[in-house]
Design a protein around this motif. Structure first.
Motif, PDB file in Angstrom:
ATOM      1  N   HIS A 171      -3.362   3.450   8.632  1.00 46.82           N
ATOM      2  CA  HIS A 171      -2.907   3.815   7.291  1.00 46.82           C
ATOM      3  C   HIS A 171      -1.384   3.922   7.231  1.00 46.82           C
ATOM      4  O   HIS A 171      -0.775   3.587   6.208  1.00 46.82           O
ATOM      5  CB  HIS A 171      -3.547   5.136   6.877  1.00 46.82           C
ATOM      6  CG  HIS A 171      -5.019   5.014   6.623  1.00 46.82           C
ATOM      7  ND1 HIS A 171      -5.850   6.102   6.454  1.00 46.82           N
ATOM      8  CD2 HIS A 171      -5.817   3.922   6.515  1.00 46.82           C
ATOM      9  CE1 HIS A 171      -7.085   5.687   6.246  1.00 46.82           C
ATOM     10  NE2 HIS A 171      -7.090   4.367   6.288  1.00 46.82           N
ATOM     11  N   ALA A 172      -0.766   4.390   8.300  1.00 49.07           N
ATOM     12  CA  ALA A 172       0.697   4.463   8.321  1.00 49.07           C
ATOM     13  C   ALA A 172       1.310   3.066   8.255  1.00 49.07           C
ATOM     14  O   ALA A 172       2.274   2.828   7.509  1.00 49.07           O
ATOM     15  CB  ALA A 172       1.167   5.199   9.574  1.00 49.07           C
ATOM     16  N   ASP A 173       0.749   2.131   9.024  1.00 49.43           N
ATOM     17  CA  ASP A 173       1.252   0.749   8.973  1.00 49.43           C
ATOM     18  C   ASP A 173       1.026   0.133   7.597  1.00 49.43           C
ATOM     19  O   ASP A 173       1.886  -0.591   7.075  1.00 49.43           O
ATOM     20  CB  ASP A 173       0.561  -0.097  10.042  1.00 49.43           C
ATOM     21  CG  ASP A 173       0.914   0.354  11.450  1.00 49.43           C
ATOM     22  OD1 ASP A 173       1.941   1.043  11.606  1.00 49.43           O
ATOM     23  OD2 ASP A 173       0.159   0.029  12.389  1.00 49.43           O
ATOM     24  N   LEU A 174      -0.141   0.416   7.004  1.00 50.50           N
ATOM     25  CA  LEU A 174      -0.432  -0.128   5.682  1.00 50.50           C
ATOM     26  C   LEU A 174       0.525   0.433   4.636  1.00 50.50           C
ATOM     27  O   LEU A 174       1.034  -0.299   3.779  1.00 50.50           O
ATOM     28  CB  LEU A 174      -1.880   0.188   5.301  1.00 50.50           C
ATOM     29  CG  LEU A 174      -2.353  -0.299   3.925  1.00 50.50           C
ATOM     30  CD1 LEU A 174      -2.261  -1.810   3.835  1.00 50.50           C
ATOM     31  CD2 LEU A 174      -3.777   0.161   3.660  1.00 50.50           C
ATOM     32  N   GLN A 175       0.787   1.738   4.708  1.00 46.05           N
ATOM     33  CA  GLN A 175       1.707   2.352   3.756  1.00 46.05           C
ATOM     34  C   GLN A 175       3.112   1.784   3.922  1.00 46.05           C
ATOM     35  O   GLN A 175       3.817   1.531   2.931  1.00 46.05           O
ATOM     36  CB  GLN A 175       1.724   3.869   3.961  1.00 46.05           C
ATOM     37  CG  GLN A 175       2.436   4.645   2.862  1.00 46.05           C
ATOM     38  CD  GLN A 175       1.609   4.747   1.602  1.00 46.05           C
ATOM     39  OE1 GLN A 175       0.448   4.375   1.591  1.00 46.05           O
ATOM     40  NE2 GLN A 175       2.205   5.250   0.536  1.00 46.05           N
ATOM     41  N   ALA A 176       3.530   1.582   5.162  1.00 52.02           N
ATOM     42  CA  ALA A 176       4.855   1.005   5.401  1.00 52.02           C
ATOM     43  C   ALA A 176       4.934  -0.419   4.863  1.00 52.02           C
ATOM     44  O   ALA A 176       5.947  -0.824   4.276  1.00 52.02           O
ATOM     45  CB  ALA A 176       5.172   1.028   6.897  1.00 52.02           C
ATOM     46  N   GLY A 177       3.861  -1.199   5.043  1.00 49.40           N
ATOM     47  CA  GLY A 177       3.854  -2.560   4.520  1.00 49.40           C
ATOM     48  C   GLY A 177       3.911  -2.599   3.003  1.00 49.40           C
ATOM     49  O   GLY A 177       4.624  -3.423   2.416  1.00 49.40           O
ATOM     50  N   LEU A 178       3.168  -1.701   2.345  1.00 49.54           N
ATOM     51  CA  LEU A 178       3.197  -1.654   0.882  1.00 49.54           C
ATOM     52  C   LEU A 178       4.577  -1.249   0.371  1.00 49.54           C
ATOM     53  O   LEU A 178       5.068  -1.796  -0.623  1.00 49.54           O
ATOM     54  CB  LEU A 178       2.134  -0.676   0.376  1.00 49.54           C
ATOM     55  CG  LEU A 178       0.676  -1.093   0.588  1.00 49.54           C
ATOM     56  CD1 LEU A 178      -0.260   0.020   0.151  1.00 49.54           C
ATOM     57  CD2 LEU A 178       0.366  -2.375  -0.173  1.00 49.54           C
ATOM     58  N   THR A 179       5.202  -0.299   1.044  1.00 51.18           N
ATOM     59  CA  THR A 179       6.544   0.107   0.640  1.00 51.18           C
ATOM     60  C   THR A 179       7.539  -1.030   0.829  1.00 51.18           C
ATOM     61  O   THR A 179       8.434  -1.242  -0.005  1.00 51.18           O
ATOM     62  CB  THR A 179       6.988   1.336   1.448  1.00 51.18           C
ATOM     63  OG1 THR A 179       6.019   2.384   1.298  1.00 51.18           O
ATOM     64  CG2 THR A 179       8.336   1.842   0.970  1.00 51.18           C
ATOM     65  N   ALA A 180       7.395  -1.785   1.917  1.00 53.40           N
ATOM     66  CA  ALA A 180       8.276  -2.936   2.136  1.00 53.40           C
ATOM     67  C   ALA A 180       8.063  -3.998   1.053  1.00 53.40           C
ATOM     68  O   ALA A 180       9.029  -4.608   0.569  1.00 53.40           O
ATOM     69  CB  ALA A 180       8.028  -3.526   3.521  1.00 53.40           C
TER      70      ALA A 180
END
Length: 319
Positions: A171-180
């Motif tokens: 979920h942390a990686d997914l959130q970072a990808g969405l923010t990017a």
């Protein structure tokens, strides 16, 4: 007695190679052997011609050289007494740790079978294969993509244990990808402008596209343009609302920052003496409601003992 130690100074007859050009991996007899006495773990270097791209003199795989070094640096019992003690260590197996490891392996094989339905092993065929560090030859020999199998295992482990913290990394990686992605959308909109201007084009009777224009009073032909908001603006607003990045979600509004602001609506203007907490108010209301029954009983008693009412009831013949 322990087995005889292997002589690591002897040349190898079969070597694992990995092509630096096409990343192909294979095992075969070396085509070229160079002496390397400066190497402490094995005094030879091996090279082979790649059977996939025909590149010559490709080196031995790095992991194979590291494995030879690990074998020589490994420690363990060498005497009969030490070997017997190691054998006694196996008594009582499988223990709790071994059971968990067996369950993990069973889950891994089961997840590989399920993942193969969605992500069968197809080296360099998926969009995410470009940044994958898994050896392509080994990947092609598997039933499913090992990276996707890991994701399947984590989700099944989280649901079986009812522990969502297992998925915290994903979920942390997914959130970072969405923010990017949100940042890239904003950069694109700022570069293109919030309004997109395009010439208006329509089809004539013959079906040919024509750019609409008109002849101005000064004799200059001018074109008609359509102006519309940038299509990425809607995606940006959706990302902001779904990711909870609005000013209200972040608590950055004027009302949230300064609730005592005079212009902030919806806030009671009470001084320190008249302010009352919700718990104190509930306690006071419970006390009032508890005494309401006694108050009603006292009122009914006073009514029955009223002299005017008693005289009226006697005159009317009521008891």
């Amino acid at each position: 007695m322990g087995s005889m130690a292997k002589d690591w100074t002897v040349q190898l007859s079969a070597v694992n190679f990995r092509c630096d050009v096409c990343k192909h991996a294979w095992e075969d007899e070396p085509d070229l052997i160079e002496e390397a006495p400066e190497l402490a773990h094995h005094p030879y270097r091996y090279f082979g011609n790649c059977p996939a791209c025909q590149a010559e003199h490709q080196p031995q795989a790095a992991w194979a050289r590291a494995l030879m070094k690990a074998h020589q640096n490994s420690t363990g019992p060498k005497t009969a007494e030490g070997l017997a003690k190691v054998g006694r260590n196996l008594e009582g197996h499988p223990n709790a740790e071994a059971v968990q490891r067996t369950r993990f392996n069973a889950m891994k094989h089961g997840m590989a079978a399920k993942t193969a339905t969605y992500f069968p092993a197809r080296p360099d065929k998926y969009s995410f294969c470009g940044a994958c560090e898994v050896n392509r030859t080994w990947c092609g020999q598997q039933a499913a993509c090992v990276k996707q199998t890991e994701i399947f295992m984590l989700h099944h482990a989280a649901f079986e244990s009812r522990n969502p913290r297992v998925l915290a990394g994903i979920h942390a990686d997914l959130q970072a990808g969405l923010t990017a992605m949100l940042q890239m959308l904003m950069q694109q909109v700022l570069g293109d402008g919030v309004v997109i201007t395009q010439p208006r084009v329509e089809l004539d009777r013959e079906g040919n596209s024509q750019t609409l224009s008109y002849l101005a009073e000064d004799g200059i032909r001018k074109y008609i343009y359509d102006r519309q908001a940038h299509p990425a603006l809607k995606a940006i607003t959706d990302f902001v609302s779904r990711l909870g990045l609005s000013m209200g979600d972040l608590g950055m509004t004027v009302r949230a920052a300064d609730p005592d602001e005079a212009d902030a609506g919806g806030v009671l203007k009470l001084d320190a003496k008249t302010q009352e907490t919700l718990s104190d108010f509930n306690t006071r209301m419970l006390g009032v409601m508890g005494g309401a029954r006694d108050m009603l009983a006292a009122a009914q008693k006073a009514t029955r003992e009223d002299p005017v009412l008693v005289e009226h009831q006697a005159r009317e013949g009521k008891s």
